[in-house]
Design a protein around this motif. Structure first.
Motif, PDB file in Angstrom:
ATOM      1  N   UNK A 359      25.757  21.503   7.495  1.00  0.00           N
ATOM      2  CA  UNK A 359      25.144  20.705   8.555  1.00  0.00           C
ATOM      3  C   UNK A 359      23.651  20.997   8.575  1.00  0.00           C
ATOM      4  N   UNK A 360      22.861  19.954   8.352  1.00  0.00           N
ATOM      5  CA  UNK A 360      21.404  20.081   8.374  1.00  0.00           C
ATOM      6  C   UNK A 360      20.883  19.219   9.516  1.00  0.00           C
ATOM      7  N   UNK A 361      20.304  19.864  10.518  1.00  0.00           N
ATOM      8  CA  UNK A 361      19.679  19.120  11.611  1.00  0.00           C
ATOM      9  C   UNK A 361      18.165  19.162  11.438  1.00  0.00           C
ATOM     10  N   UNK A 362      17.527  18.068  11.776  1.00  0.00           N
ATOM     11  CA  UNK A 362      16.073  17.928  11.633  1.00  0.00           C
ATOM     12  C   UNK A 362      15.510  17.555  12.997  1.00  0.00           C
ATOM     13  N   UNK A 490       5.293  25.968   9.747  1.00  0.00           N
ATOM     14  CA  UNK A 490       5.852  25.261   8.584  1.00  0.00           C
ATOM     15  C   UNK A 490       6.995  26.150   8.099  1.00  0.00           C
ATOM     16  N   UNK A 491       8.188  25.875   8.610  1.00  0.00           N
ATOM     17  CA  UNK A 491       9.295  26.821   8.462  1.00  0.00           C
ATOM     18  C   UNK A 491      10.224  26.523   7.293  1.00  0.00           C
ATOM     19  N   UNK A 492      10.276  25.276   6.824  1.00  0.00           N
ATOM     20  CA  UNK A 492      11.230  24.955   5.751  1.00  0.00           C
ATOM     21  C   UNK A 492      11.068  25.833   4.515  1.00  0.00           C
ATOM     22  N   UNK A 493       9.834  26.114   4.070  1.00  0.00           N
ATOM     23  CA  UNK A 493       9.705  26.999   2.906  1.00  0.00           C
ATOM     24  C   UNK A 493      10.233  28.409   3.153  1.00  0.00           C
ATOM     25  N   UNK A 494      10.389  28.771   4.400  1.00  0.00           N
ATOM     26  CA  UNK A 494      10.927  30.084   4.741  1.00  0.00           C
ATOM     27  C   UNK A 494      12.446  30.035   4.919  1.00  0.00           C
ATOM     28  N   UNK A 519      15.787  22.294  10.410  1.00  0.00           N
ATOM     29  CA  UNK A 519      14.429  22.166   9.887  1.00  0.00           C
ATOM     30  C   UNK A 519      13.566  21.515  10.961  1.00  0.00           C
ATOM     31  N   UNK A 520      12.414  22.121  11.228  1.00  0.00           N
ATOM     32  CA  UNK A 520      11.659  21.829  12.440  1.00  0.00           C
ATOM     33  C   UNK A 520      10.423  20.959  12.219  1.00  0.00           C
ATOM     34  N   UNK A 521      10.026  20.716  10.984  1.00  0.00           N
ATOM     35  CA  UNK A 521       8.687  20.172  10.710  1.00  0.00           C
ATOM     36  C   UNK A 521       8.284  18.919  11.480  1.00  0.00           C
ATOM     37  N   UNK A 522       9.123  17.893  11.650  1.00  0.00           N
ATOM     38  CA  UNK A 522       8.609  16.694  12.327  1.00  0.00           C
ATOM     39  C   UNK A 522       8.236  16.892  13.786  1.00  0.00           C
TER      40      UNK A 522
END
Length: 741
Positions: A359-362, A490-494, A519-522
């Protein structure tokens, strides 16, 4: 000192400036409906404010004149006295700075973490008192040094050292205000009162310059009889009082209130003040000025209150007592608040999906930003090629709504399959309430069925104390910062490399798992990325940065799905991609999220790709509250009776009837500390009904003919039947027993 008089220049100019701002505000607002009511509210509210402001201004001027030294001449002629006064001012500034530092430190490490606004205010006041002692000590200790500093300051003849210092402090204060405002995002601020204040200052200054500063004005003023001049403030007070009485009696739902709420400058703020001032029982609602309180003597009766069925009391002020539920016994299924629900092992249904779940939430991901939804930047170039590809081989739901427009209400709703007002919170009215142990999440059922729940995050919300990590075998939130830090993170790379490593480990161990990552970027503030250079400014630039945050996130989703395939897990892992809420860019005068229930803040993507199931694009209405029962049904686990969502598995299997009736989708905006507004929403087929409970307003939209939700049909005769039907359904939703399945 003589008692202040409104005939004095300052008072008269303040009075004229505020009244003039009221006239401008009324003129701009009245064109949007309810002109007579708007005018009455403007005269009454601005008139009262003008009289109070003029009186206070006169008091302030009188106090300053009475407290000033013997005159600037004494400071100019006596250098030592001048420097002594300047030293005292510097010492006071030093003391205030030390006290402010103590208060800021306390705010940072103590008060800022408090959930209760009332306790936080008390604690902040205590910090000021605590900081006063070291501030006073610092001021006294610094006098020798400050005396030397005062001697070093310039001493022009016209101002002296004291005057120069005061001018410098005023300039520094103005620059500080400008710097603070420059760091704030103006889009989330209600600038209407500032506009009204600016107009009042300009008009007041013009009034003073003409009537008291020009020869023509002084001449005209001299011709006005003293009796007439003395009668002006009393006439204004009488007119204001009369209009206040008219405005207080305007019926709830009068067009004037809608016009003020949507378009007023200072009127909106003054109306809120009037409602607070006439809220006799302290429940946050007034029986006057369209506030909607049907019993202002009872604090448990107000718009949006839980209406207890069958007690003969209309607690929510919607025109009658709530009806008793047809199946009241169902409420007994829900455990008592604070009591952990025991779940034993569950044997999945034979023939159900026996693989894993990823499960990937954005965060803040609008449903219309997908390439498969027709969006591109530039046109024809998708921001989301990875998610598009997954949608084309899985089930893509085109019409999906979240149950709430913000993270702290949406995720608990997703996890429990329940609406926000059904969830047991520790502190329901704060910004980030925690879930009580009595709430049952679908991860608990999955764990009971043999899947290993794994959570990998790096975000301020996903701390273990939120109550959302129940039944998780592993829960990681490494590297998470504060709210402010997360907003610029910018957390996705982490995060994604940690997820990939854990997937490889699960493949090696042959674990059956359900892994959830976020993933939090937007989410704002939107950060730039070298892969996607931006070129626009203003609101278009804001949207461009947001879009490229989505594109950046899609890149990392690709890395994750590629790793899933490399680990050999793609053949037996179902992938779910969704968002918690959308994002607004001024479509309805709001920006970002959490303020309303329009589609830009609620419509989200939902893709469910299950190995072995055919690709489908599904047009039926769905909701995030449906995700929990869908995933439980997919793995053959019964959904708990407390879940309100429905399983979407028939749509994944192509078994849903094509002529099925439209499914009702509900959403809620619950009041919180930062945004104390209450609203509910219902979507049924082509129509959407919004009940702005706090504003006592209904809005009906035809989503097919008016997808931008610009034309309110609630009062349109042609839509009367639809409105009545949807209103009854939405009121039934609002008045259902809270917490009951």
């Amino acid at each position: 000192m003589q008692p202040p008089s409104l005939r004095r220049p300052v008072g008269a100019s303040v009075l004229a400036g505020v009244l003039g701002a009221g006239i401008v505000d009324a003129a701009l607002t009245a064109g949007h409906g309810g002109a007579g009511g708007v005018l009455a509210l403007a005269i009454g509210l601005y008139g009262a404010a003008a009289i109070v402001a003029a009186f206070v201004a006169e008091l302030a001027v009188g106090a300053v004149l009475g407290a000033r030294p013997a005159g600037w001449g004494a400071l100019r002629d006596e250098p030592e006295h001048d420097r002594a006064v300047a030293t005292g001012i510097l010492a006071g500034c030093l003391g205030v700075a030390v006290a402010a530092a103590v208060a800021a430190a306390g705010q940072r490490f103590f008060v800022g973490k408090m959930q209760s606004q009332k306790l936080a205010a008390i604690a902040a006041a205590g910090l000021v008192a605590i900081g006063a002692l070291p501030g006073a000590m610092a001021a006294l200790a610094g006098v020798p040094l400050l005396r030397r500093l005062a001697r070093a300051l310039p001493r022009p003849r016209a101002l002296g050292t004291t005057g120069t210092l005061l001018v410098g402090l005023c300039a520094a204060g103005a620059l500080g205000v400008v710097a603070a405002l420059s760091r704030a995002d103006w889009r989330v601020l209600d600038l209407g009162p500032l506009y009204a204040l600016a107009v009042a200052i300009v008009l007041g200054a013009g009034h003073g310059a003409f009537w008291f500063g020009s020869r023509a004005g002084r001449g005209l003023r001299a011709r006005i009889p003293d009796g007439v001049a003395r009668a002006v403030p009393f006439a204004i007070a009488a007119a204001a009082l009369g209009c206040l009485l008219v405005g207080a009696r305007l019926p709830e739902g009068a067009p004037a209130f809608a016009a003020v709420s949507d378009n007023g400058w200072g009127l909106r703020a003054l109306l809120a003040v009037a409602r607070r001032a006439t809220d006799h029982d302290g429940d946050g609602f007034s029986a006057k000025f369209g506030g909607g309180d049907c019993d202002d003597t009872r604090a448990d009766v107000y718009p949006g209150a839980e209406d207890i069925p069958g007690d003969g009391i209309d607690q929510d002020c919607e025109g009658g007592d709530a009806k008793l539920s047809a199946a009241p016994a169902a409420k007994a299924e829900a455990p008592a608040a604070g009591t952990p629900a025991a779940i034993g092992p569950i044997k999945p249904r034979a023939g159900a999906f026996a693989g894993n779940l990823l499960i990937v939430t954005i965060d803040a991901f609008r449903g219309d930003r997908l390439g498969v939804a027709g969006y591109g930047r530039p046109a024809g170039r998708s921001l989301t090629p990875t998610i598009d590809a997954l949608a084309r081989r899985g089930a893509y739901f085109r019409r999906v709504w979240s149950q709430a427009p913000n993270t702290p209400r949406s995720f608990p709703s997703i996890l429990t399959g329940r609406y926000p007002s059904d969830i047991a919170w520790d502190k329901p009215g704060v910004n980030y309430p925690n879930l009580l142990p009595s709430n049952h999440t679908f991860f608990e059922s999955l764990a009971a069925a043999g899947l290993k729940p794994i959570g990998i995050f790096s975000h301020f919300y996903f701390t273990a104390d939120r109550g959302i990590n129940r039944a998780f075998a592993e829960w990681s939130d490494d590297g998470a910062g504060t709210i402010a830090e997360s907003n610029k993170d910018i957390a996705s790379p982490r995060i994604v490399p940690r997820v990939i490593a854990r997937l490889r480990e699960a493949a090696a161990r042959k674990e059956r798992f359900v892994l959830w990552t976020h993933l939090f970027e937007p989410h704002s503030s939107y950060m730039p990325h070298k892969e996607f250079p931006t070129s626009l400014s203003g609101v278009p630039g804001l949207m461009e940065k947001y879009d490229y945050e989505i594109a950046f996130t899609d890149m990392w989703v690709k890395k994750l799905l590629d790793a899933l395939k490399e680990a050999g897990l793609d053949r037996d892992t179902a992938v779910v991609i969704m968002a918690d809420h959308g994002e607004a860019f001024g479509e309805h005068k709001n920006y970002f999220h959490g303020q309303d229930l329009f589609d830009e803040q609620l419509r989200v993507p939902l893709v469910i790709a299950v190995p072995g199931k055919a690709s489908r694009t599904i047009e039926a209405d769905a909701a995030l509250v449906d995700v929990a029962p869908t995933l439980l049904d997919l793995v053959g686990v019964p959904a708990p009776p407390a879940m309100r969502g429905r399983s979407l598995l028939p749509y994944l299997d192509g078994q849903a009837p094509a002529d099925a009736a439209p499914h009702d989708v509900f959403a809620e905006l619950l009041p919180a500390t930062a945004w104390p507004h209450h609203a509910t929403m219902l979507v049924e087929g082509a129509h959407k009904l919004i009940h702005r409970v706090s504003d006592r307003r209904w809005e009906l939209y035809d989503l097919r003919r008016d997808p931008g939700e610009k034309t309110n049909l609630a009062d349109a005769p042609a839509a009367a039947a639809v409105f009545a039907d949807l209103r009854a359904k939405l009121l039934a939703f609002e008045e259902r027993p809270r917490g009951a399945p």
